[in-house]
Design a protein around this motif. Structure first.
Motif, PDB file in Angstrom:
ATOM      1  N   LEU A   1      15.647  14.867  -1.054  1.00 41.60           N
ATOM      2  CA  LEU A   1      15.728  14.990   0.403  1.00 41.60           C
ATOM      3  C   LEU A   1      16.045  13.633   1.039  1.00 41.60           C
ATOM      4  N   SER A   2      15.329  12.601   0.621  1.00 38.93           N
ATOM      5  CA  SER A   2      15.574  11.267   1.189  1.00 38.93           C
ATOM      6  C   SER A   2      16.949  10.740   0.818  1.00 38.93           C
ATOM      7  N   ASN A   3      17.401  11.005  -0.418  1.00 40.86           N
ATOM      8  CA  ASN A   3      18.758  10.611  -0.810  1.00 40.86           C
ATOM      9  C   ASN A   3      19.770  11.204   0.161  1.00 40.86           C
ATOM     10  N   THR A   4      19.552  12.454   0.538  1.00 42.13           N
ATOM     11  CA  THR A   4      20.482  13.148   1.417  1.00 42.13           C
ATOM     12  C   THR A   4      20.390  12.616   2.842  1.00 42.13           C
ATOM     13  N   VAL A   5      19.176  12.452   3.334  1.00 39.12           N
ATOM     14  CA  VAL A   5      18.964  11.947   4.695  1.00 39.12           C
ATOM     15  C   VAL A   5      19.523  10.531   4.838  1.00 39.12           C
ATOM     16  N   ARG A   6      19.341   9.705   3.843  1.00 38.71           N
ATOM     17  CA  ARG A   6      19.839   8.324   3.915  1.00 38.71           C
ATOM     18  C   ARG A   6      21.364   8.281   3.965  1.00 38.71           C
ATOM     19  N   VAL A   7      22.015   9.177   3.228  1.00 37.76           N
ATOM     20  CA  VAL A   7      23.479   9.240   3.302  1.00 37.76           C
ATOM     21  C   VAL A   7      23.903   9.683   4.699  1.00 37.76           C
ATOM     22  N   HIS A   8      23.203  10.673   5.249  1.00 39.90           N
ATOM     23  CA  HIS A   8      23.534  11.140   6.593  1.00 39.90           C
ATOM     24  C   HIS A   8      23.453  10.000   7.599  1.00 39.90           C
ATOM     25  N   ARG A   9      22.382   9.237   7.544  1.00 41.23           N
ATOM     26  CA  ARG A   9      22.225   8.125   8.491  1.00 41.23           C
ATOM     27  C   ARG A   9      23.276   7.045   8.235  1.00 41.23           C
ATOM     28  N   LYS A  10      23.591   6.790   6.959  1.00 38.22           N
ATOM     29  CA  LYS A  10      24.609   5.788   6.630  1.00 38.22           C
ATOM     30  C   LYS A  10      25.961   6.200   7.208  1.00 38.22           C
ATOM     31  N   LEU A  11      26.306   7.473   7.081  1.00 43.19           N
ATOM     32  CA  LEU A  11      27.556   7.969   7.631  1.00 43.19           C
ATOM     33  C   LEU A  11      27.562   7.872   9.155  1.00 43.19           C
ATOM     34  N   ARG A  12      26.475   8.273   9.793  1.00 39.51           N
ATOM     35  CA  ARG A  12      26.418   8.237  11.257  1.00 39.51           C
ATOM     36  C   ARG A  12      26.527   6.803  11.768  1.00 39.51           C
ATOM     37  N   ARG A  13      25.862   5.879  11.093  1.00 34.62           N
ATOM     38  CA  ARG A  13      25.950   4.473  11.516  1.00 34.62           C
ATOM     39  C   ARG A  13      27.356   3.920  11.342  1.00 34.62           C
ATOM     40  N   ALA A  14      28.115   4.524  10.435  1.00 31.76           N
ATOM     41  CA  ALA A  14      29.502   4.102  10.218  1.00 31.76           C
ATOM     42  C   ALA A  14      30.460   4.827  11.157  1.00 31.76           C
ATOM     43  N   GLY A  15      29.918   5.650  12.046  1.00 29.54           N
ATOM     44  CA  GLY A  15      30.748   6.352  13.008  1.00 29.54           C
ATOM     45  C   GLY A  15      31.424   7.592  12.465  1.00 29.54           C
TER      46      GLY A  15
ATOM     47  N   SER B   1      25.349   4.924  -7.353  1.00 30.68           N
ATOM     48  CA  SER B   1      24.457   5.124  -6.214  1.00 30.68           C
ATOM     49  C   SER B   1      25.252   4.902  -4.930  1.00 30.68           C
ATOM     50  N   PRO B   2      26.022   5.914  -4.492  1.00 29.46           N
ATOM     51  CA  PRO B   2      26.967   5.705  -3.392  1.00 29.46           C
ATOM     52  C   PRO B   2      26.347   5.371  -2.049  1.00 29.46           C
ATOM     53  N   VAL B   3      25.034   5.560  -1.891  1.00 29.12           N
ATOM     54  CA  VAL B   3      24.407   5.192  -0.623  1.00 29.12           C
ATOM     55  C   VAL B   3      24.549   3.692  -0.356  1.00 29.12           C
ATOM     56  N   TYR B   4      24.832   2.907  -1.392  1.00 27.91           N
ATOM     57  CA  TYR B   4      25.013   1.471  -1.219  1.00 27.91           C
ATOM     58  C   TYR B   4      26.471   1.088  -0.940  1.00 27.91           C
ATOM     59  N   GLY B   5      27.351   2.076  -0.841  1.00 30.02           N
ATOM     60  CA  GLY B   5      28.758   1.810  -0.575  1.00 30.02           C
ATOM     61  C   GLY B   5      29.044   1.718   0.919  1.00 30.02           C
ATOM     62  N   ASP B   6      30.213   1.203   1.255  1.00 29.87           N
ATOM     63  CA  ASP B   6      30.680   1.123   2.635  1.00 29.87           C
ATOM     64  C   ASP B   6      31.272   2.478   3.021  1.00 29.87           C
ATOM     65  N   MET B   7      30.679   3.152   3.996  1.00 32.46           N
ATOM     66  CA  MET B   7      31.114   4.503   4.354  1.00 32.46           C
ATOM     67  C   MET B   7      31.958   4.544   5.624  1.00 32.46           C
ATOM     68  N   HIS B   8      32.387   3.401   6.107  1.00 33.14           N
ATOM     69  CA  HIS B   8      33.315   3.398   7.232  1.00 33.14           C
ATOM     70  C   HIS B   8      34.625   4.067   6.796  1.00 33.14           C
ATOM     71  N   GLY B   9      35.154   4.914   7.657  1.00 32.25           N
ATOM     72  CA  GLY B   9      36.409   5.578   7.347  1.00 32.25           C
ATOM     73  C   GLY B   9      36.273   6.820   6.487  1.00 32.25           C
ATOM     74  N   PHE B  10      35.041   7.253   6.201  1.00 32.05           N
ATOM     75  CA  PHE B  10      34.837   8.491   5.437  1.00 32.05           C
ATOM     76  C   PHE B  10      35.274   9.689   6.283  1.00 32.05           C
ATOM     77  N   PRO B  11      35.666  10.782   5.632  1.00 30.43           N
ATOM     78  CA  PRO B  11      36.002  11.993   6.375  1.00 30.43           C
ATOM     79  C   PRO B  11      34.744  12.700   6.861  1.00 30.43           C
ATOM     80  N   PRO B  12      34.882  13.666   7.771  1.00 33.65           N
ATOM     81  CA  PRO B  12      33.726  14.465   8.186  1.00 33.65           C
ATOM     82  C   PRO B  12      33.013  15.051   6.963  1.00 33.65           C
ATOM     83  N   THR B  13      31.681  15.025   7.014  1.00 34.29           N
ATOM     84  CA  THR B  13      30.886  15.391   5.831  1.00 34.29           C
ATOM     85  C   THR B  13      29.723  16.286   6.226  1.00 34.29           C
ATOM     86  N   ILE B  14      29.508  17.349   5.451  1.00 34.84           N
ATOM     87  CA  ILE B  14      28.328  18.186   5.620  1.00 34.84           C
ATOM     88  C   ILE B  14      27.417  17.970   4.413  1.00 34.84           C
TER      89      ILE B  14
END
Length: 276
Positions: free
Chosen positions: A220-234, A197-210
Motif C-alpha cells: 500500500l505504501s509503495n503505491t501511495v508513495r508513487v502516487h505522491r511522487k507523480l503528483r509532485r512531478a505534475g 525501485s522506481p520510486v527513486y526515479g525522476d517521474m517528471h514527464g511521465f504519462p497519466p497513470t492509474i
C-alpha cells in the motif's frame, strides 16, 4: 507447480472472456498476443503492453497471461503480454529490457499516444521502470500507464511494510518469498536503483497513470508513495484503494465483482487518455 495450476484454468478464462491467445516472438522476446472477439471502433489502432508479475521469478510462459486476458476481455483492447526472461535464464535488467524491446517494436507501427502499458506487483514496478528506460533512450513515453500495487521500493521502506505485515495474506511479510525472489533477480545489484525501485526515479514527464491497491496490501505504501511522487512531478495520477483487499487480490478471479470494478476503472482510464 504454481504455473501449471494457473495454466489449467486459462482455456476456460479465454472462453469466458471471449479472447484468443497466440504465442509468438517480437524481436526475439517471447510474447502472447491476446485479442478479444470484439474491439470497438474507439479501441482500434490502440495496443496495451502487459508485463506479468510474480516477484521477477514466477509465472513463466502462458501462466503469466491471466491479467492480460482479463484486460483484453473486459476492456476490449488488443494486448501484448510480455514473457520476459527470468532467473535462472537471466537476471537484472533482463525483465525491463525485454519489456522495452517489445515496446520499441510496437512503436514502429503504433504512435506512442495509442500505447498503454499495464501490470501488477513486480509488473506494476516494471511499467514504471519501462518509462524510465524509454526516457534514457530518448523514446516517446506511452499514452498512459496502469501500475497495480507496484513493488516500487525493494529496500522495504514504507509504513505498510510494518502495519500490514501478516495482515496481507498474499505477501504476508516484508521478509518473505517476494523479497527473497527480488534479491535473486537483482543478483547483487543495488536494490535502490530506480530500475529495481522506481520510486527513486525522476517521474517528471511521465504519462497519466492509474494506481491500484488495497487497505491490507503490504505494498500500500509503495503505491501511495508513487502516487505522491507523480503528483509532485505534475503528472496526472489516479489512486484507487479497495477495502479489505490484500496484495493484488483484484486480479485473482475475473468473475468477482471486485475484479470487474477494478479492471473497469483501468479500462476507462485508458479510454480517457489513449490517443490524446
Amino acid at each position: 507447480m504454481q504455473a501449471a495450476a494457473t495454466v489449467k484454468g486459462i482455456p476456460a478464462m479465454l472462453e469466458r472472456l471471449h479472447v484468443k491467445s497466440e504465442a509468438s516472438t517480437i524481436d526475439g522476446v517471447r510474447v502472447h498476443i491476446l485479442t478479444p472477439d470484439t474491439i470497438p471502433v474507439e479501441n482500434q489502432g490502440k495496443v496495451l503492453v502487459h508485463v506479468h508479475g510474480g516477484c521477477y521469478v514466477l509465472f513463466p510462459g502462458e501462466s503469466g497471461t491471466p491479467e492480460g486476458i482479463i484486460m483484453a476481455g473486459d476492456g476490449h483492447y488488443k494486448v501484448i503480454s510480455v514473457d520476459y526472461r527470468m532467473p535462472p535464464e537471466a537476471y537484472f535488467p533482463a525483465a525491463v529490457d525485454d519489456a522495452l524491446t517489445v515496446y520499441k517494436a510496437v512503436l514502429r507501427d503504433t504512435p506512442a499516444k495509442n500505447i498503454g502499458v499495464f501490470g501488477t506487483s513486480a509488473r506494476g514496478a516494471l511499467t514504471l521502470e519501462l518509462v524510465l528506460r524509454a526516457r534514457e533512450q530518448s523514446l516517446p513515453v506511452p499514452g498512459a500507464l496502469a501500475s497495480g500495487t507496484p513493488m516500487s521500493d525493494a529496500t522495504k521502506t514504507g509504513d505498510s511494510f510494518y502495519t500490514n505485515e501478516k495482515v496481507d495474506n498474499i505477501l504476508v511479510s516484508r521478509d518473505g518469498f517476494c523479497d527473497a525472489a527480488t534479491v535473486i533477480y537483482a543478483k547483487g545489484h543495488d536494490l535502490a536503483d530506480p530500475l529495481i525501485s522506481p520510486v527513486y526515479g525522476d517521474m517528471h514527464g511521465f504519462p497519466p497513470t492509474i494506481l491500484t491497491t488495497g487497505t491490507r496490501d503490504l505494498l500500500l505504501s509503495n503505491t501511495v508513495r508513487v502516487h505522491r511522487k507523480l503528483r509532485r512531478a505534475g503528472v496526472e495520477a489516479t489512486l484507487q484503494v479497495y477495502e479489505g483487499q490484500s496484495h493484488a487480490q483484484y486480479e485473482f478471479d475475473d468473475t468477482l465483482p471486485e475484479s470487474k470494478e477494478a479492471f473497469g476503472e483501468i479500462a476507462s482510464f485508458f479510454g480517457a487518455h489513449l490517443g490524446k
